[in-house]
Design an enzyme around this catalytic site. Structure first.
Site, short mmCIF file in Angstrom:
data_model
loop_
_atom_site.label_atom_id
_atom_site.label_comp_id
_atom_site.label_asym_id
_atom_site.label_seq_id
_atom_site.Cartn_x
_atom_site.Cartn_y
_atom_site.Cartn_z
N LYS A 80 -2.14 4.19 5.06
CA LYS A 80 -1.04 5.17 5.02
C LYS A 80 -1.50 6.50 5.62
O LYS A 80 -2.62 6.95 5.35
CB LYS A 80 -0.63 5.36 3.55
N SER A 155 7.61 6.05 -0.54
CA SER A 155 7.26 6.60 0.75
C SER A 155 6.42 5.67 1.62
O SER A 155 6.40 5.81 2.83
CB SER A 155 6.49 7.92 0.56
N SER A 179 5.81 5.04 -4.85
CA SER A 179 5.68 4.81 -3.41
C SER A 179 4.82 3.63 -3.00
O SER A 179 4.79 3.27 -1.82
CB SER A 179 5.14 6.06 -2.73
#
Ligand code: GLN
Length: 509
Positions: A80, A155, A179
């Site tokens: 990420k 997210s 997330s």
């Protein structure tokens, strides 16, 4: 298409260790897949092909020299874009950090490299991890491989979509309010938020420091556990890192035995606002666990109904403080620095231009909640509610070993559907937020496809702090039971993506 891209990470590790496949070959197969499908999915913000192939070659050499490496050595992974890694920009999907290359690696990235994993690149997310759909990314949304017109969650939608589109067998996520788990749920993958303090936050861009936690994403439970073991453990560079042994997550994933385990069903996480198809699959998952020998307990956690409200005061308060460092002075974007503006104006212009709407909304809300005169009424009461929620968990864990619920109230919604309605978007995290507020461990594992739309449903398992192994125990038991019923893993039903032929002459030789 190379079969290597559909192979489990644990198996890839074995193939590489035994010399049946090279890490370079496995890595190339994944880059080829990325080149073929990521124009449509948009899971990656940056690829680190040179560093990846160099690392893969190093692993291959060490194995050829007879060295014994860890179980994931040579296996590719997507990270990420919230974790600092010196080989690519770290943007947090924000314009304010566009092009910023960090001078150091996060602890998690260092642990991946030390364990021989091969970092393919950085994945898309909502700006500063604020959102449930990746639509707040300044670099455009990610698409859900199950249906490209839908969101992959957020997210960490980029990491989850990379798994579901077979562009990576493993990925790293972070979870402040859901997330890791919500993207896992809506893409039919596995994601675990470890106990707060279980994985180092050093070098991970902070959203809300008392809630943020980094964790593993994978297509199956054992792979997630193997990755969990690589990244978890004490780090003196993170002041909230817990100095205790890492729970036996891999052993639990292999044992997968829930006989006699007391499973608590949270009464408050269901009913109105939950899709019938989600509730049906979750109910069947509970039945499958009972059939495997678990005991069912119904529990009530009355304060969970206030969790969203408490989160949307505490989180923005911390955001407003953490994001104050993006002032155009030290790193990233600087706007209006043409000699005519005061320092204050440069800061104002930089923030105005660099932050997107959602980041601005949270900075303003958080600043307000913390301001003199309002502090007790907003931030103070939210903190009290946080304590009550932690007490609900403590009481529940007196009578059961794990708690279960849907991971998210609905399946993947359409891109654009909720982007102008923040409250509707925030409700995606109704089931996941309580675990962050209490700092306990929680994960999502696929439990089937909803009848109404054929999209994946996530089953959430929550365990007391430092009992992360129980999540893997229950998730693996469920995975085995459901795969026996379906005859194949859920991910085998992901639709074929149309493959662009722009790399077909490159091959993977
Ligand atoms: N969707 C939640 C939010 O917008 C959670 C985000 C996260 O866990 N980073 O805050």
């Amino acid at each position: 298409m190379s079969e290597l891209i559909r192979t489990d990470a644990s198996e890839l590790g074995q193939l590489i260790a035994s010399g049946q496949a090279s890490s370079v070959e496995v890595t190339r197969a994944h880059f080829e897949r990325i080149a073929q499908v990521d124009d449509d999915v948009h899971a990656f913000l940056a690829l680190t092909e040179d560093a990846a192939l160099a690392q893969a070659a190093r692993v291959d050499e060490r194995i050829a020299a007879g060295e014994k490496l860890g179980p994931l050595a040579g296996v590719p992974i997507a990270v990420k874009d919230l974790l600092c890694y010196t080989q690519a920009p770290t943007t947090a999907s924000s314009r304010i950090l566009e092009g910023w290359v960090p001078p150091y690696n996060s602890t998690v990235v260092n642990r991946l490299i030390d364990a021989g994993l091969v970092i393919l690149g950085k994945t898309n997310l909502d700006e500063f991890a604020m959102g449930s759909s990746t639509e707040t990314s300044a670099y455009g949304p990610t698409h859900n491989p199950w249906d490209l017109s839908r969101i992959p969650g957020g997210s960490g939608g980029g990491s989850a979509a990379a798994l579901a589109a077979f562009m990576a067998p493993l990925a790293i996520g972070t979870d402040t309010g859901g997330s890791i788990r919500q993207p896992a749920a809506v893409t039919g993958t596995v994601g675990v938020k470890p106990t707060y303090g279980g994985v180092s936050r050093y070098g991970i861009i902070a959203m809300a420091s008392s809630l943020d936690q980094c964790g593993p994403d994978a297509r199956n439970v054992l792979d997630a556990a193997l990755l969990h073991e690589v990244i978890a453990g004490y780090d003196p560079r993170d002041s909230t890192s817990i100095n205790v042994p890492v729970p036996g997550v891999v052993e639990a994933a292999r044992r997968a035995d829930v006989k006699g385990l007391r499973i608590g069903v949270v009464k408050e996480l269901g009913g109105e606002g939950y899709a019938p198809g989600v509730e049906k699959r979750v109910g069947e998952a509970i039945d499958a666990l009972v059939a495997a020998g678990a005991e069912l307990v119904e529990v009530s956690c009355p304060h969970f109904e206030q969790a969203l409200a408490a989160y949307y005061l505490i989180m923005p308060a911390e955001v407003s403080s953490n994001l104050a460092r993006y002032d155009g002075m030290r790193y990233g974007l600087r706007a209006g620095d043409d000699g005519t503006n005061s320092v204050e104006n440069v800061m104002r212009l930089t923030r105005g231009k660099g932050f997107g709407t959602e980041a601005k909304r949270r900075i303003i809300l958080g600043t307000y909640a913390l301001s003199a005169g309002y502090y007790d009424a907003f931030y103070g009461s939210a903190q009290k509610m946080r304590t009550l929620i932690a007490r609900d968990f403590a009481a529940a864990f007196e009578v059961c070993d794990v708690l279960v619920s849907p991971a998210t109230p609905t399946t993947a919604f359409k891109i654009g559907e909720k982007v102008d309605d923040p409250l509707a978007m925030y409700k995606s995290d109704l089931c996941t937020i309580p675990a962050n507020l209490a700092g306990i461990a929680a994960g999502s594992v696929p439990c089937g496809l909803a009848d109404e739309d054929g999209l994946p449903v996530g089953f959430q398992v929550m365990a007391p702090a430092l009992a992360d192994d129980r999540i893997y125990l229950v998730a693996a038991a469920l995975e085995h039971a459901l795969e026996a019923k379906w005859g194949a893993p859920l991910w085998s039903r992901i639709p074929e993506l149309s493959v662009s032929d722009k790399t077909s002459d490159k091959g993977d030789k």
